[in-house]
Scaffold this active site. Sequence first.
Site, PDB file in Angstrom:
ATOM      1  N   PRO A  20       1.683 -14.884   0.410  1.00 14.32           N
ATOM      2  CA  PRO A  20       1.172 -15.524  -0.809  1.00 14.32           C
ATOM      3  C   PRO A  20       2.219 -15.738  -1.896  1.00 14.32           C
ATOM      4  CG  PRO A  20      -0.312 -13.799  -0.098  1.00 14.32           C
ATOM      5  CD  PRO A  20       0.879 -13.739   0.812  1.00 14.32           C
ATOM      6  N   ASN A  21       2.147 -16.913  -2.485  1.00 13.56           N
ATOM      7  CA  ASN A  21       2.954 -17.321  -3.647  1.00 13.56           C
ATOM      8  C   ASN A  21       4.416 -17.621  -3.343  1.00 13.56           C
ATOM      9  OD1 ASN A  21       0.747 -17.046  -5.557  1.00 13.56           O
ATOM     10  ND2 ASN A  21       0.930 -14.852  -5.193  1.00 13.56           N
ATOM     11  N   ARG A  28       8.947 -19.889  -9.503  1.00 13.47           N
ATOM     12  CA  ARG A  28       8.209 -18.647  -9.742  1.00 13.47           C
ATOM     13  C   ARG A  28       9.158 -17.528 -10.201  1.00 13.47           C
ATOM     14  NH1 ARG A  28       6.271 -14.511  -5.027  1.00 13.47           N
ATOM     15  NH2 ARG A  28       5.100 -13.113  -6.381  1.00 13.47           N
ATOM     16  N   TYR A  33      13.177 -13.805  -8.578  1.00 12.11           N
ATOM     17  CA  TYR A  33      13.265 -14.345  -7.213  1.00 12.11           C
ATOM     18  C   TYR A  33      14.339 -15.409  -7.019  1.00 12.11           C
ATOM     19  CZ  TYR A  33       8.852 -11.851  -6.800  1.00 12.11           C
ATOM     20  OH  TYR A  33       7.890 -10.872  -6.801  1.00 12.11           O
ATOM     21  N   ASN A  85       8.114 -11.826   5.293  1.00 12.63           N
ATOM     22  CA  ASN A  85       7.988 -11.458   3.880  1.00 12.63           C
ATOM     23  C   ASN A  85       6.496 -11.573   3.572  1.00 12.63           C
ATOM     24  OD1 ASN A  85       7.938 -11.055   1.148  1.00 12.63           O
ATOM     25  ND2 ASN A  85       9.662 -12.398   0.689  1.00 12.63           N
ATOM     26  N   ALA A  88       2.815  -9.973  -1.723  1.00 15.25           N
ATOM     27  CA  ALA A  88       1.930  -8.935  -2.272  1.00 15.25           C
ATOM     28  C   ALA A  88       1.121  -8.217  -1.187  1.00 15.25           C
ATOM     29  CB  ALA A  88       0.991  -9.555  -3.299  1.00 15.25           C
ATOM     30  N   HIS A  91       1.757  -4.592   0.083  1.00 12.88           N
ATOM     31  CA  HIS A  91       1.362  -3.374  -0.625  1.00 12.88           C
ATOM     32  C   HIS A  91      -0.070  -2.912  -0.331  1.00 12.88           C
ATOM     33  CE1 HIS A  91       5.112  -4.347  -2.492  1.00 12.88           C
ATOM     34  NE2 HIS A  91       4.622  -5.435  -3.055  1.00 12.88           N
ATOM     35  N   ASP A  98      -2.324  -3.732  10.909  1.00 11.42           N
ATOM     36  CA  ASP A  98      -2.949  -3.566  12.221  1.00 11.42           C
ATOM     37  C   ASP A  98      -2.546  -4.683  13.180  1.00 11.42           C
ATOM     38  OD1 ASP A  98      -4.136  -1.267  11.355  1.00 11.42           O
ATOM     39  OD2 ASP A  98      -6.161  -2.095  11.163  1.00 11.42           O
ATOM     40  N   GLU A 109      10.623  -6.406   8.121  1.00 13.12           N
ATOM     41  CA  GLU A 109      10.022  -6.626   6.792  1.00 13.12           C
ATOM     42  C   GLU A 109      11.106  -7.065   5.816  1.00 13.12           C
ATOM     43  OE1 GLU A 109       8.161  -3.096   5.238  1.00 13.12           O
ATOM     44  OE2 GLU A 109       7.960  -3.975   3.238  1.00 13.12           O
ATOM     45  N   HIS A 111      12.113  -8.527   1.773  1.00 10.45           N
ATOM     46  CA  HIS A 111      11.783  -8.822   0.370  1.00 10.45           C
ATOM     47  C   HIS A 111      13.015  -9.362  -0.321  1.00 10.45           C
ATOM     48  CE1 HIS A 111       7.971  -6.881   0.884  1.00 10.45           C
ATOM     49  NE2 HIS A 111       8.605  -5.881   1.474  1.00 10.45           N
ATOM     50  N   LEU A 112      12.801 -10.373  -1.148  1.00  8.53           N
ATOM     51  CA  LEU A 112      13.896 -10.926  -1.946  1.00  8.53           C
ATOM     52  C   LEU A 112      14.334  -9.898  -2.986  1.00  8.53           C
ATOM     53  CD1 LEU A 112      12.138 -14.321  -2.373  1.00  8.53           C
ATOM     54  CD2 LEU A 112      14.476 -14.180  -1.547  1.00  8.53           C
ATOM     55  N   SER A 113      13.348  -9.335  -3.691  1.00 11.27           N
ATOM     56  CA  SER A 113      13.638  -8.349  -4.730  1.00 11.27           C
ATOM     57  C   SER A 113      13.643  -6.946  -4.119  1.00 11.27           C
ATOM     58  CB  SER A 113      12.577  -8.437  -5.829  1.00 11.27           C
ATOM     59  OG  SER A 113      11.302  -8.103  -5.315  1.00 11.27           O
ATOM     60  N   ARG A 118      11.070  -1.791  -8.730  1.00 10.15           N
ATOM     61  CA  ARG A 118      10.122  -2.518  -9.573  1.00 10.15           C
ATOM     62  C   ARG A 118       8.892  -1.655  -9.901  1.00 10.15           C
ATOM     63  NH1 ARG A 118       9.130  -8.278  -7.215  1.00 10.15           N
ATOM     64  NH2 ARG A 118       8.195  -8.514  -9.293  1.00 10.15           N
ATOM     65  N   ARG A 122       4.531  -1.542  -6.237  1.00 11.24           N
ATOM     66  CA  ARG A 122       5.327  -2.234  -5.220  1.00 11.24           C
ATOM     67  C   ARG A 122       6.148  -1.271  -4.370  1.00 11.24           C
ATOM     68  NH1 ARG A 122       4.917  -7.723  -6.848  1.00 11.24           N
ATOM     69  NH2 ARG A 122       4.744  -7.869  -9.104  1.00 11.24           N
TER      70      ARG A 122
HETATM   71  C1  DQA Z   1       8.251  -9.865  -2.631  1.00 12.53           C
HETATM   72  C2  DQA Z   1       7.931  -8.589  -3.419  1.00 12.53           C
HETATM   73  C3  DQA Z   1       6.438  -8.402  -3.578  1.00 12.53           C
HETATM   74  O1  DQA Z   1       6.165  -7.223  -4.319  1.00 12.53           O
HETATM   75  C4  DQA Z   1       5.840  -9.580  -4.303  1.00 12.53           C
HETATM   76  O2  DQA Z   1       4.437  -9.445  -4.365  1.00 12.53           O
HETATM   77  C5  DQA Z   1       6.215 -10.892  -3.717  1.00 12.53           C
HETATM   78  C6  DQA Z   1       7.588 -11.078  -3.246  1.00 12.53           C
HETATM   79  C7  DQA Z   1       9.775 -10.154  -2.574  1.00 12.53           C
HETATM   80  O3  DQA Z   1      10.173 -10.962  -1.748  1.00 12.53           O
HETATM   81  O4  DQA Z   1      10.548  -9.592  -3.353  1.00 12.53           O
HETATM   82  O5  DQA Z   1       5.446 -11.840  -3.730  1.00 12.53           O
HETATM   83  O6  DQA Z   1       7.790  -9.699  -1.308  1.00 12.53           O
END
Ligand code: DQA
Length: 156
Positions: A20-21, A28, A33, A85, A88, A91, A98, A109, A111-113, A118, A122
């Site tokens: 998502p997002n 964003r 990011y 990735n 959200a 979390h 599953d 897994e 993550h950019l950040s 944070r 998270r």
């Molecule tokens: C994220 C970190 C997540 O906490 C956040 O909800 C995202 C992006 C990252 O790539 O840093 O949407 O997965």
Amino acid sequence: MASLTENTLSTKRILVLNGPNLNLLGTREPEIYGSTTLADINNILKLKAKELGADEINFLQSNFEGELVEAIQKARGRYDFILLNAAALTHYSIALRDAIAAIPVPVIEIHLSNIHKREEFRHTSVIAPVCLGQISGFGIDSYVAALEIAIRKLKV
Ligand code: DQA
């Protein structure tokens, strides 16, 4: 360089999933990011995959948990590695966890950040225990590093 022990016969089909997002990357929260779009990231990964000798790399972004669950389910026998990735969903999505646990395809897994630097909510990843490992905090390089690791593992 290929070595005698390197398994060059195994297929190297990679699926890159974004949650998502992440379709909003570029605009964003750029201070967190960056300003690179998801299309840019995918293009970089496409070039890198070719350079590293991947057979196939495909991409899916979805804002819907169920769509990601289905993509993971369908990856069985179709892909050799998943780069995920989960955004959200990382979390709190037990459904995603599953689905990952249900298939033999290894998942990295991403993550950019740096999620551990944070907000406290998270810091927990419910998918981490069923993933091969986590790469967090390197921006686009989190994806590139995950791809390099995946290809390296598939060559062994
Ligand atoms: C994220 C970190 C997540 O906490 C956040 O909800 C995202 C992006 C990252 O790539 O840093 O949407 O997965």
